[in-house]
Design a protein around this motif. Sequence first.
Motif, short mmCIF file in Angstrom:
data_model
loop_
_atom_site.label_atom_id
_atom_site.label_comp_id
_atom_site.label_asym_id
_atom_site.label_seq_id
_atom_site.Cartn_x
_atom_site.Cartn_y
_atom_site.Cartn_z
N ASN A 140 7.49 13.81 -3.93
CA ASN A 140 6.69 13.00 -3.07
C ASN A 140 5.48 13.53 -2.67
OD1 ASN A 140 7.54 14.89 -1.45
ND2 ASN A 140 9.25 13.90 -0.27
N GLU B 61 3.39 14.51 -5.02
CA GLU B 61 2.63 14.30 -6.14
C GLU B 61 2.30 15.47 -7.01
OE1 GLU B 61 -0.87 12.28 -4.61
OE2 GLU B 61 0.12 10.73 -4.00
N THR C 157 -5.51 7.09 -4.07
CA THR C 157 -5.07 7.15 -2.75
C THR C 157 -5.04 6.04 -1.94
OG1 THR C 157 -7.08 8.04 -2.04
CG2 THR C 157 -5.46 9.71 -2.80
N GLN C 158 -6.12 5.31 -2.13
CA GLN C 158 -6.28 3.85 -1.55
C GLN C 158 -5.13 2.96 -1.75
OE1 GLN C 158 -10.48 3.22 -2.58
NE2 GLN C 158 -11.20 4.57 -1.23
N ILE C 159 -4.47 3.14 -2.88
CA ILE C 159 -3.47 2.30 -3.25
C ILE C 159 -2.08 2.78 -3.24
CG2 ILE C 159 -5.08 0.55 -4.66
CD1 ILE C 159 -3.65 1.92 -7.20
N ARG C 160 -1.87 3.79 -2.76
CA ARG C 160 -0.55 4.53 -2.86
C ARG C 160 0.21 3.96 -1.93
NH1 ARG C 160 -1.65 10.75 -2.26
NH2 ARG C 160 -2.55 9.81 -0.21
N HIS C 161 -0.23 3.24 -0.66
CA HIS C 161 0.80 2.81 0.07
C HIS C 161 1.54 1.52 -0.44
CE1 HIS C 161 -2.84 0.23 0.32
NE2 HIS C 161 -2.12 -0.85 0.57
N ARG C 162 0.95 0.94 -1.44
CA ARG C 162 1.73 -0.22 -2.11
C ARG C 162 2.72 0.42 -3.13
NH1 ARG C 162 -3.20 -2.90 -5.30
NH2 ARG C 162 -1.34 -3.74 -6.56
N LYS D 105 4.33 3.25 -2.21
CA LYS D 105 5.44 3.55 -1.15
C LYS D 105 6.39 2.32 -0.63
CE LYS D 105 3.48 8.07 -0.32
NZ LYS D 105 3.22 8.96 0.82
N ALA D 106 5.54 1.16 -0.84
CA ALA D 106 6.31 0.04 -0.55
C ALA D 106 7.27 -0.37 -1.56
CB ALA D 106 5.13 -1.02 -0.02
N GLU E 8 6.23 -1.33 -4.76
CA GLU E 8 5.73 -2.30 -5.57
C GLU E 8 5.48 -1.25 -6.73
OE1 GLU E 8 1.25 -4.50 -6.18
OE2 GLU E 8 2.04 -3.95 -4.26
#
Length: 578
Positions: free
Chosen positions: A43, A45, A83-88, A90-91, A93
């Motif tokens: 987690n 990376e 890093t800018q799309i990593r939240h997707r 973790k959601a 997706e």
Amino acid sequence: MNHPVSRWLKIIFHRSGHAIQESEERYRALVEQASDGIFITDNRERFLDVNNSACDMLGLSRKYMLARHIQDVMPEEEYVKFTQIRHRLKAGETLLNEWHMKCSDGSLIPVEVSAKILSDGRIQGIARNISERKQHETQLVHLANHDSLTGLPNRSLFQDRLQQALMKARRNGLKVAVLFCDLDRFKRINDSLGHDVGDQLLQTVAGRLLGSVRESDTVARLGGDEFAIILDDFATEDAVSGIAQKILYTLARPLAITTLNLSTTSSIGISFFPEDGDTAQALLKNADAAMYLAKARGKNNFQFYSQGIASDALEHLNLEINLRLALEREELVLHYQPQVDLKSGRVIGVEALLRWRRPAGDMTLPAQLIPLAEETGLIGPIGKWVLRTACLQNKAWQDAGLPGMRVAVNLSAKQFMHQDLVQIVERALDETGLEARYLELEITESSLMQKSEDAVVTLGKLKAMGVHLSIDDFGTGYSSLSYLQRFPIDTLKIDQSFVYDIATNQASAVITQAVIALAHTMKLRVIAEGVETASQIAFLAENRCDAMQGYYVSHPLPADGLAAFLHEGPRPYPHAVS
């Protein structure tokens, strides 16, 4: 003594452990056999596991990768995007993206990565090397935006780059120049020497144009023999003039193509932003108009656009449109200039000369008419009309009781190289009823030498029909004497540029004497063109020239005027000798 239940539990756990081990082994085997790179990170990376394909793809060992972070195998700017799309991710997706990964040698390869997060927070990804696909896409984009023959940008890419140059110029208060280059007489080379030679010529021209400008400038092929250049960031308009002059000089140098030594020139039109237009379309159109002015002023020069050129271009277009209608409207006519025997003063033939009688009453002469006909592709139908009309008129004169004589018809280079020329001549004679011996075909010296071997064959077929053959404008071309002996010709016509000053210019006199002597040695007759003075006649007669034509004898006459001229009979000419 063990309890039976305990024994069964041991058996179940043993079997389950064995099954799990087998499952893991099968999974590992599948992972290692996969052609795509497969990896798992924690987690934070950091790589926890990678398969052999991932290692092979990057040229890195498993041991090296298991001690690394995802950031270590990605370019910095792409990791920032990740890093800018990593939240997707973790959601929950599943992400499918194209990235670049760093290889052991520092090079980058494009990969398509499918990544998802596992229940325990680890990240699992599958990376596919898409280098071949990207290369193929790049090739398709290149083909869509570049000329396949020369590799230069095509019209579409040229317009895009010109738009960008204009945007930059507007922001910074700069100027942009557009040069429109058209090769002079390329069509003649292409038609006479073949498309292979024409293609090689275009490739050579493209290379020379690139060598004449800076790397930052754009050179494009718009189509055919048309090229365009974008110049920006130049100090003065004089600098653009210098580049245009350099291009003219570079293109005029001889070109070695296969076994041929060719030369070509270019006509260049130049427009400037913002004076001559503020859009890409306007600048290109105005540079094109300036190029036509360069051609009208003798070719092999450059001209700047001005407001007056636009009206000239419109006039040229109207001229082309009206010429296309001239045949239908019966506006084309033939005038005939007598050819006179120097000894007897008798008319031995006439030359048919094309005229365009415009609706307004003015007359367009061959010097303007023939180049326009060749440029527009109308030389074929106009040439057929001239040939048939001349034959028909000569037959009409004979039927009216006038003495038989030859009518001479000029053939352009394109007409002479037409594969159906012999059939076209046969058809004209058959349809008009004129005997072949009363038709003379005039071919320029340069036309004969463009494809000399083919010329020998074509002339042989025409000669076998009984047609009289002559070389027009002799002395202005580059014919080989060895080929001249092979051509089954009957007459040499001395170009009027030599006749003009034979009485005062020693060089012209010597050349004329040499042509006459050469022709007579080869059993050929000689006709001098452009005879206007008695002193010229005296010189020609003294050197045993056979015949003459020119204003001293008569201007070109319409058919009825020529008939009246013939009815007057032979006339003596001063200084002619018997």
